[in-house]
Scaffold this motif. Sequence first.
Motif, mmCIF file in Angstrom:
data_model
loop_
_atom_site.group_PDB
_atom_site.id
_atom_site.type_symbol
_atom_site.label_atom_id
_atom_site.label_comp_id
_atom_site.label_asym_id
_atom_site.label_seq_id
_atom_site.Cartn_x
_atom_site.Cartn_y
_atom_site.Cartn_z
ATOM 1 N N VAL A 189 0.840 -1.203 0.000
ATOM 2 C CA VAL A 189 0.000 0.000 0.000
ATOM 3 C C VAL A 189 0.875 1.253 0.000
ATOM 4 O O VAL A 189 0.636 2.201 -0.755
ATOM 5 C CB VAL A 189 -0.958 -0.006 1.215
ATOM 6 C CG1 VAL A 189 -1.710 1.306 1.325
ATOM 7 C CG2 VAL A 189 -1.918 -1.173 1.123
ATOM 8 N N LEU A 190 1.914 1.262 0.823
ATOM 9 C CA LEU A 190 2.802 2.423 0.882
ATOM 10 C C LEU A 190 3.538 2.637 -0.435
ATOM 11 O O LEU A 190 3.710 3.775 -0.877
ATOM 12 C CB LEU A 190 3.809 2.256 2.019
ATOM 13 C CG LEU A 190 3.240 2.263 3.426
ATOM 14 C CD1 LEU A 190 4.321 1.961 4.452
ATOM 15 C CD2 LEU A 190 2.584 3.596 3.720
ATOM 16 N N GLU A 191 3.960 1.538 -1.059
ATOM 17 C CA GLU A 191 4.682 1.672 -2.331
ATOM 18 C C GLU A 191 3.742 2.141 -3.436
ATOM 19 O O GLU A 191 4.138 2.920 -4.304
ATOM 20 C CB GLU A 191 5.369 0.363 -2.699
ATOM 21 C CG GLU A 191 6.429 -0.080 -1.700
ATOM 22 C CD GLU A 191 7.517 0.945 -1.427
ATOM 23 O OE1 GLU A 191 7.794 1.800 -2.295
ATOM 24 O OE2 GLU A 191 8.101 0.900 -0.333
ATOM 25 N N SER A 192 2.510 1.691 -3.409
ATOM 26 C CA SER A 192 1.522 2.188 -4.373
ATOM 27 C C SER A 192 1.244 3.669 -4.137
ATOM 28 O O SER A 192 1.084 4.442 -5.092
ATOM 29 C CB SER A 192 0.215 1.394 -4.277
ATOM 30 O OG SER A 192 0.382 0.098 -4.778
ATOM 31 N N ASP A 193 1.207 4.078 -2.865
ATOM 32 C CA ASP A 193 1.005 5.493 -2.552
ATOM 33 C C ASP A 193 2.155 6.342 -3.077
ATOM 34 O O ASP A 193 1.937 7.446 -3.589
ATOM 35 C CB ASP A 193 0.862 5.697 -1.038
ATOM 36 C CG ASP A 193 -0.448 5.157 -0.495
ATOM 37 O OD1 ASP A 193 -1.360 4.851 -1.294
ATOM 38 O OD2 ASP A 193 -0.555 5.033 0.748
ATOM 39 N N LEU A 194 3.384 5.837 -2.965
ATOM 40 C CA LEU A 194 4.533 6.569 -3.499
ATOM 41 C C LEU A 194 4.424 6.689 -5.017
ATOM 42 O O LEU A 194 4.693 7.751 -5.588
ATOM 43 C CB LEU A 194 5.842 5.885 -3.100
ATOM 44 C CG LEU A 194 7.136 6.519 -3.625
ATOM 45 C CD1 LEU A 194 7.224 7.992 -3.259
ATOM 46 C CD2 LEU A 194 8.338 5.760 -3.117
ATOM 47 N N THR A 195 4.004 5.622 -5.671
ATOM 48 C CA THR A 195 3.815 5.665 -7.122
ATOM 49 C C THR A 195 2.758 6.701 -7.498
ATOM 50 O O THR A 195 2.949 7.482 -8.434
ATOM 51 C CB THR A 195 3.415 4.274 -7.649
ATOM 52 O OG1 THR A 195 4.458 3.347 -7.348
ATOM 53 C CG2 THR A 195 3.172 4.296 -9.139
ATOM 54 N N LEU A 196 1.658 6.710 -6.763
ATOM 55 C CA LEU A 196 0.596 7.690 -7.036
ATOM 56 C C LEU A 196 1.081 9.117 -6.807
ATOM 57 O O LEU A 196 0.731 10.027 -7.572
ATOM 58 C CB LEU A 196 -0.632 7.399 -6.176
ATOM 59 C CG LEU A 196 -1.391 6.118 -6.522
ATOM 60 C CD1 LEU A 196 -2.503 5.849 -5.509
ATOM 61 C CD2 LEU A 196 -1.949 6.190 -7.924
ATOM 62 N N ALA A 197 1.895 9.323 -5.776
ATOM 63 C CA ALA A 197 2.437 10.657 -5.516
ATOM 64 C C ALA A 197 3.354 11.090 -6.661
ATOM 65 O O ALA A 197 3.309 12.246 -7.102
ATOM 66 C CB ALA A 197 3.193 10.668 -4.191
ATOM 67 N N LEU A 198 4.161 10.173 -7.158
ATOM 68 C CA LEU A 198 5.035 10.489 -8.298
ATOM 69 C C LEU A 198 4.210 10.825 -9.533
ATOM 70 O O LEU A 198 4.519 11.771 -10.266
ATOM 71 C CB LEU A 198 5.976 9.317 -8.589
ATOM 72 C CG LEU A 198 7.145 9.146 -7.625
ATOM 73 C CD1 LEU A 198 7.808 7.788 -7.818
ATOM 74 C CD2 LEU A 198 8.147 10.271 -7.813
ATOM 75 N N GLN A 199 3.162 10.055 -9.759
ATOM 76 C CA GLN A 199 2.327 10.312 -10.931
ATOM 77 C C GLN A 199 1.605 11.649 -10.819
ATOM 78 O O GLN A 199 1.437 12.351 -11.806
ATOM 79 C CB GLN A 199 1.331 9.164 -11.129
ATOM 80 C CG GLN A 199 1.985 7.882 -11.572
ATOM 81 C CD GLN A 199 1.053 6.693 -11.594
ATOM 82 O OE1 GLN A 199 -0.074 6.755 -11.113
ATOM 83 N NE2 GLN A 199 1.526 5.590 -12.164
ATOM 84 N N ALA A 200 1.185 12.012 -9.616
ATOM 85 C CA ALA A 200 0.491 13.287 -9.429
ATOM 86 C C ALA A 200 1.455 14.467 -9.557
ATOM 87 O O ALA A 200 1.114 15.498 -10.143
ATOM 88 C CB ALA A 200 -0.195 13.314 -8.059
ATOM 89 N N ALA A 201 2.663 14.315 -9.017
ATOM 90 C CA ALA A 201 3.608 15.431 -9.005
ATOM 91 C C ALA A 201 4.314 15.622 -10.344
ATOM 92 O O ALA A 201 4.683 16.741 -10.703
ATOM 93 C CB ALA A 201 4.642 15.229 -7.907
#
Length: 193
Positions: free
Chosen positions: A101-113
């Motif tokens: 879940v945390l790694e998916s959240d990091l991926t989502l943050a990268l995609q958003a930023a």
Amino acid sequence: MNDLTWAAVAVALLLGIAWYLSYSAARLDRLHARVEGALSALDAQLVRRAEATLELANSGAVDPASALMLAGAASESIEAHNERALEHDLLEGQHFAGREVLESDLTLALQAALSAPVVDELRASEGPGLPALERVEAAGVRVQLARRFHNDAVKDVQRVRRKAVVRVFRLAGHADLPRTVEFDDELPPAVRE
């Protein structure tokens, strides 16, 4: 055929079966070791990706809101790694215990930023943003490869452990059945271009 010939055939058959069981157990052990190595490599690549993301967030090349979001997600990923390393063996149970879940959240943050305009601006700049972006991209690719390699190794173990001879003779011993690691590891579309 006399009794001596039957005895020789029976001994040869038993030796063949013993060799096959020993070979199968050793092969399964090698496959489990491959999974452990792949899991360690994946963990190392995830830490590198989080560190690269922190570097990008601290470079001043992205807006403060994006930097805060990236730093938060990357810090949580590193924190989860450190807690897991201190509390338990990384390989215990062959899973990340919620890190997906945390790694998916990091991926989502990268995609958003890292939208297309932001990536274009970083690539055009001469500042610290471009090397940080390149490091994030390289780390993201290595994470994808490491996860794919790990999941392939897990599938090989699962395939061998489904065989009847492995189950009947309990060749896996008490080893946990490894499972694949599933999380979103896609690079932002603008970075992939």
